[in-house]
Design a protein around this motif. Sequence first.
Motif, short mmCIF file in Angstrom:
data_model
loop_
_atom_site.label_atom_id
_atom_site.label_comp_id
_atom_site.label_asym_id
_atom_site.label_seq_id
_atom_site.Cartn_x
_atom_site.Cartn_y
_atom_site.Cartn_z
N GLN A 63 0.27 2.18 4.92
CA GLN A 63 0.91 0.91 5.28
C GLN A 63 0.34 0.39 6.60
OE1 GLN A 63 5.05 1.92 5.33
NE2 GLN A 63 5.27 1.81 3.11
N THR A 64 0.10 1.29 7.53
CA THR A 64 -0.47 0.88 8.81
C THR A 64 -1.86 0.30 8.61
OG1 THR A 64 0.78 2.60 9.93
CG2 THR A 64 -1.07 1.69 11.12
N LEU A 65 -2.66 0.96 7.78
CA LEU A 65 -4.02 0.47 7.53
C LEU A 65 -3.99 -0.87 6.81
CD1 LEU A 65 -5.91 3.73 6.53
CD2 LEU A 65 -6.15 2.41 8.62
N GLU A 66 -3.05 -1.03 5.87
CA GLU A 66 -2.94 -2.32 5.17
C GLU A 66 -2.54 -3.43 6.15
OE1 GLU A 66 -0.24 -1.74 1.96
OE2 GLU A 66 -1.61 -0.42 0.88
N ALA A 67 -1.64 -3.12 7.06
CA ALA A 67 -1.23 -4.12 8.05
C ALA A 67 -2.39 -4.48 8.97
CB ALA A 67 -0.04 -3.61 8.85
N ARG A 68 -3.16 -3.49 9.37
CA ARG A 68 -4.31 -3.75 10.23
C ARG A 68 -5.36 -4.59 9.50
NH1 ARG A 68 -6.49 1.68 12.48
NH2 ARG A 68 -8.02 0.27 13.36
N ALA A 69 -5.57 -4.26 8.22
CA ALA A 69 -6.55 -5.03 7.43
C ALA A 69 -6.10 -6.47 7.28
CB ALA A 69 -6.75 -4.37 6.07
N ALA A 70 -4.81 -6.68 7.04
CA ALA A 70 -4.29 -8.04 6.91
C ALA A 70 -4.45 -8.81 8.22
CB ALA A 70 -2.82 -8.01 6.49
#
Length: 84
Positions: A63-70
């Motif tokens: 989830q953290t990586l997805e938020a950073r990617a977004a």
Amino acid sequence: MMLRLVLLVALAGLTACGPSRPDLASRISAEGHAADFPALVPLGPLLQGADALVPRSAEREGQTLEARAADLRRRAALLRQMAL
């Protein structure tokens, strides 16, 4: 043999033209020079404590990586809209 000697001399000349190494000893403060060395501790207890570390949750990390990617995508879109 002569070619090797010429290459060695050329390489030595190039290294002499490079930047000099910084004098790191002059950057240490007087307090740093006067300070004692840190105490050495046995490695065994430190390694035993490492086994007690809780593994990270893959779900939370994802989830953290997805938020950073977004966020990176959002910032890239803003950069594309800027006039150069």
